[in-house]
Scaffold this motif. Sequence first.
Motif, short mmCIF file in Angstrom:
data_model
loop_
_atom_site.label_atom_id
_atom_site.label_comp_id
_atom_site.label_asym_id
_atom_site.label_seq_id
_atom_site.Cartn_x
_atom_site.Cartn_y
_atom_site.Cartn_z
N THR A 9 0.83 -1.21 0.00
CA THR A 9 0.00 0.00 0.00
C THR A 9 0.87 1.26 0.00
N ALA A 10 2.06 1.19 0.63
CA ALA A 10 2.98 2.33 0.53
C ALA A 10 3.36 2.57 -0.93
N ASP A 11 3.58 1.49 -1.68
CA ASP A 11 3.93 1.63 -3.10
C ASP A 11 2.76 2.12 -3.94
N ILE A 12 1.53 1.73 -3.57
CA ILE A 12 0.36 2.23 -4.31
C ILE A 12 0.27 3.75 -4.10
N LEU A 13 0.53 4.20 -2.88
CA LEU A 13 0.54 5.64 -2.58
C LEU A 13 1.64 6.34 -3.41
N THR A 14 2.83 5.76 -3.43
CA THR A 14 3.92 6.30 -4.25
C THR A 14 3.51 6.35 -5.71
N GLY A 15 2.94 5.27 -6.19
CA GLY A 15 2.51 5.18 -7.59
C GLY A 15 1.47 6.23 -7.92
N LEU A 16 0.48 6.40 -7.04
CA LEU A 16 -0.57 7.39 -7.29
C LEU A 16 0.00 8.80 -7.35
N THR A 17 1.00 9.10 -6.50
CA THR A 17 1.59 10.43 -6.51
C THR A 17 2.46 10.63 -7.75
N ARG A 18 3.05 9.56 -8.29
CA ARG A 18 3.75 9.69 -9.58
C ARG A 18 2.76 9.94 -10.71
N ILE A 19 1.57 9.32 -10.60
CA ILE A 19 0.54 9.47 -11.63
C ILE A 19 -0.06 10.88 -11.57
N VAL A 20 -0.31 11.37 -10.37
CA VAL A 20 -0.92 12.70 -10.16
C VAL A 20 0.03 13.52 -9.29
N PRO A 21 1.07 14.12 -9.89
CA PRO A 21 2.06 14.87 -9.10
C PRO A 21 1.41 16.05 -8.37
N VAL A 22 1.92 16.35 -7.18
CA VAL A 22 1.32 17.41 -6.37
C VAL A 22 1.67 18.81 -6.86
N ASN A 23 2.72 18.93 -7.68
CA ASN A 23 3.17 20.27 -8.07
C ASN A 23 2.51 20.80 -9.35
N GLN A 24 1.44 20.14 -9.82
CA GLN A 24 0.74 20.61 -11.01
C GLN A 24 -0.20 21.77 -10.65
N THR A 25 -0.50 22.58 -11.65
CA THR A 25 -1.44 23.68 -11.46
C THR A 25 -2.86 23.22 -11.76
N PHE A 26 -3.79 23.53 -10.88
CA PHE A 26 -5.20 23.20 -11.08
C PHE A 26 -6.06 24.42 -10.79
N ALA A 27 -7.33 24.37 -11.19
CA ALA A 27 -8.23 25.51 -11.02
C ALA A 27 -8.79 25.63 -9.60
N HIS A 28 -9.12 24.49 -8.98
CA HIS A 28 -9.78 24.48 -7.67
C HIS A 28 -8.90 25.19 -6.62
N ARG A 29 -9.46 26.23 -6.01
CA ARG A 29 -8.71 27.11 -5.13
C ARG A 29 -8.18 26.45 -3.85
N GLU A 30 -8.84 25.37 -3.42
CA GLU A 30 -8.41 24.74 -2.17
C GLU A 30 -7.04 24.07 -2.31
N GLY A 31 -6.61 23.85 -3.57
CA GLY A 31 -5.28 23.30 -3.78
C GLY A 31 -5.17 21.80 -3.58
N ASN A 32 -6.31 21.12 -3.37
CA ASN A 32 -6.25 19.67 -3.14
C ASN A 32 -6.82 18.84 -4.29
N SER A 33 -6.76 19.39 -5.50
CA SER A 33 -7.30 18.65 -6.65
C SER A 33 -6.63 17.29 -6.84
N PRO A 34 -5.30 17.15 -6.64
CA PRO A 34 -4.72 15.80 -6.75
C PRO A 34 -5.42 14.79 -5.84
N ALA A 35 -5.83 15.22 -4.65
CA ALA A 35 -6.54 14.31 -3.74
C ALA A 35 -7.91 13.90 -4.31
N HIS A 36 -8.61 14.85 -4.94
CA HIS A 36 -9.90 14.53 -5.57
C HIS A 36 -9.70 13.54 -6.72
N ILE A 37 -8.65 13.74 -7.50
CA ILE A 37 -8.39 12.85 -8.64
C ILE A 37 -8.07 11.44 -8.14
N LYS A 38 -7.21 11.34 -7.12
CA LYS A 38 -6.87 10.02 -6.56
C LYS A 38 -8.11 9.33 -6.01
#
Lengths: 134, 134, 134
Positions: A57-86
């Motif tokens: 499960t640690a690797d699944i978390l690592t894999g998901l963050t490689r798939i949806v990097p946290v440093n991307q720009t998104f529209a949603h102001r709360e800044g947690n769009s990667p969490a919504h995508i995951k």
Amino acid sequence: MHQITINTRKTEQFLEITDKIQQLVQESGLKNGLAFIFCPHTTCGLTINEHADPDVTADILTGLTRIVPVNQTFAHREGNSPAHIKASLMGSSVAVMVENGQLLLGTWQGIFLGEFDGPRTRRLWVKFIETDKD
Amino acid sequence: MHQITINTRKTEQFLEITDKIQQLVQESGLKNGLAFIFCPHTTCGLTINEHADPDVTADILTGLTRIVPVNQTFAHREGNSPAHIKASLMGSSVAVMVENGQLLLGTWQGIFLGEFDGPRTRRLWVKFIETDKD
Amino acid sequence: MHQITINTRKTEQFLEITDKIQQLVQESGLKNGLAFIFCPHTTCGLTINEHADPDVTADILTGLTRIVPVNQTFAHREGNSPAHIKASLMGSSVAVMVENGQLLLGTWQGIFLGEFDGPRTRRLWVKFIETDKD
């Protein structure tokens, strides 16, 4: 509807909930059917995967963050769009069979809450569907 | 609980299981309800997608490997973490409606086992939920 | 089986269907159980995520296109393999609990059809499973 409460402890983590669901099955008296588990939040999700080696499960978390990097720009102001995508990649519910009052899982399987925007207090809703023995 | 056994033949492949599930529906005598199909393994998953052109599932396999490249470093010693991640991306179960004893699928849809760490002997568990006709 | 029809208006978009499903629940008279929603298409999918800020589903669309870029080469001649991959990443069905005739969703949740190869006329199939109150 049954509810369980889980306090996540990190920004991101998979927390096993198999024992909590099994306990609800026993309390409900359900012998044969399905346990349907629903996550009413939008920045965490549910998955079933290996629980024997916590590295998985640690690797699944690592894999998901490689798939949806946290440093991307998104529209949603709360800044947690990667969490919504995951959350949508994992899904908002899982269902597991129950026979003779026991959850039916594969040898290596556990049920996990995937927290992607914690730590928070999370609730999970559970409903049981009774079926014939087979 | 009903069980079907599938021998996968490659490291990664999508294998259609629609006919096997339809056969179980007929044997069960279920007229109206849901077929719930559960994968008790952690390095394969289930999905529903196009079965008319086999290029589609081949492309989904290609796409998944681009999303989760095999040459990444992971913690899990078995070295098959990409397979675990793909399994969680696809999901451990699918459900399909049944009416008049027939699986209800869209024109182009088939039910597929996605093998991500084969070849292996895989089992799938199936349970039927009876509902009113509508 | 109940059916709803949705006309998508763009190549890619998330369209909220919560109200349409709630209306079906009311028409059906179901008090307690599950609403099972199935997408019979192979280039759109279903997900549950935030409906309060439309930026969230816009960001999920952005995220999915970063995960599965449109300019990749695939085998399927129709050229819409990225849409098939996104459909499998989201999934072909969702299930939501019903209590006292109301869909049970978290505060921020809505049910969405994810169109990945539109605009098209899409159908969704809905079946209700009755359960005990708890």
